[in-house]
Design an enzyme around this catalytic site. Structure first.
Site, PDB file in Angstrom:
ATOM      1  N   GLU A   6      19.823 -84.064  66.375  1.00 36.22           N
ATOM      2  CA  GLU A   6      19.774 -83.671  64.966  1.00 36.22           C
ATOM      3  C   GLU A   6      18.397 -83.897  64.375  1.00 36.22           C
ATOM      4  OE1 GLU A   6      22.888 -85.695  62.915  1.00 36.22           O
ATOM      5  OE2 GLU A   6      24.491 -84.481  63.806  1.00 36.22           O
ATOM      6  N   HIS A  13      26.672 -80.287  57.872  1.00 32.67           N
ATOM      7  CA  HIS A  13      27.831 -81.156  58.076  1.00 32.67           C
ATOM      8  C   HIS A  13      29.073 -80.671  57.336  1.00 32.67           C
ATOM      9  CE1 HIS A  13      24.598 -83.837  59.398  1.00 32.67           C
ATOM     10  NE2 HIS A  13      25.503 -84.555  59.996  1.00 32.67           N
TER      11      HIS A  13
END
Length: 311
Positions: free
Chosen positions: A181, A215
């Site tokens: 990420e 997310h």
């Protein structure tokens, strides 16, 4: 970060590439049937008097986020997606700066430099790794009071290390997810905006929104696990809003670390540390250690002050 090379992208191109990197990373979780989640269309759950949904039991035919085979497939997918994003970024650098095949080492070196792939070689490059732990002085002090820090009375190797880190869930949460990420949402995206000539302020406060929005897809998981009821929808909504806010704020912090140091290592270490610590719960800590409330609050304040001063 150092001034951008002679290559300068326009803002639209930077936005499109940022979107491409985000979609590549998140989309990799859903391309393969092995990494996709599946839920029974008839699965529901009961609610209590307050109409608050309870997590239901998993049915045999379903595929949930923490299933071992799903984790394995997703770990492979995000590693592949991260490699692809870095390759695309390298292609942008290659084409934009007009490198020839004979200049491949130079092009690779320039790409790695922009992505922040460097090792710390001095104390000045190590200190940024301590900024995030400083912010957590309050929770760390509460952990000390509870004897939960390494090698204290309530710290057990099997519980705090083996069962936490040496599992597929642990590898996902504390190794692969933070590294991939940060490489995609910090190194690739921030470097693209850097090449577009975006200001530091814009990069710190706008680029991390892609990380927060990445997310939001977890809402579907929450909605299904809690039974597809109105209460489940509310839980999914509020959980996603909280996660969007938290991850965006965290993204501001790690973006600052990346731009300040020019290295991806401090953001990665900050990400791992925050995942280990979780979201601080001051109210719970004050309730458990009632006779040390003043000291706990002081530790929290000292952590914030120290955090600000280090930046």
């Amino acid at each position: 970060m150092s001034p951008p090379p002679t290559l300068t992208l326009n803002t639209t191109s930077a936005h499109l590439l940022s979107l491409l990197f985000s979609l590549t990373y998140v989309g990799s979780l859903y391309i393969s049937k092995h990494s996709r989640l599946s839920f029974s269309s008839s699965a529901t759950t009961t609610t209590n008097k307050g109409d608050r949904a309870r997590a239901r039991e998993k049915e045999h035919s379903e595929r949930w986020r923490d299933d071992p085979d799903v984790i394995r497939a997703r770990l492979f997918a995000v590693c592949l997606a991260t490699t692809l994003c870095c390759t695309i970024f390298g292609g942008v650098v290659w084409c934009g700066l007009g490198f020839s095949w004979g200049e491949l080492p130079s092009a690779l070196s320039q790409t790695l430099l922009l992505l922040g792939f460097s090792l710390p070689i001095s104390s000045g490059e190590i200190l940024p790794h301590l900024i995030t732990p400083t912010l957590f002085l309050g929770p760390l002090f509460s952990g000390y009071l509870g004897g939960q820090l390494p090698f204290q009375r309530n710290w057990v190797w099997e519980n705090h290390v083996t069962r936490r880190f040496c599992t597929l869930v642990g590898v996902r949460n504390y190794v692969v997810a933070p590294i991939t990420e940060e490489i995609v949402f910090r190194a690739c995206i921030l470097s693209i905006y850097h090449l577009s000539g975006a200001s530091t302020l814009k990069m710190i406060f706008l680029a991390p929104l892609a990380f927060g929005l990445a997310h939001v897809h977890h809402a579907w998981d929450t909605y299904n696990r809690y039974g597809r009821t109105p209460s489940a929808a509310k839980r999914a909504l509020f959980t996603s809003l909280f996660q969007l806010t938290y991850t965006s704020l965290f993204g501001f912090h790690t973006s600052f670390l990346f731009l300040r140091t020019g290295s991806i290592l401090p953001p990665i270490s900050a990400h791992i540390f925050c995942n280990v610590m979780g979201v601080p719960d001051l109210g719970w800590e004050l309730g458990v250690f009632r006779n040390r409330r003043g000291a706990i609050i002081s530790a929290y304040v000292a952590g914030v002050v120290g955090f600000v001063l280090q930046r």
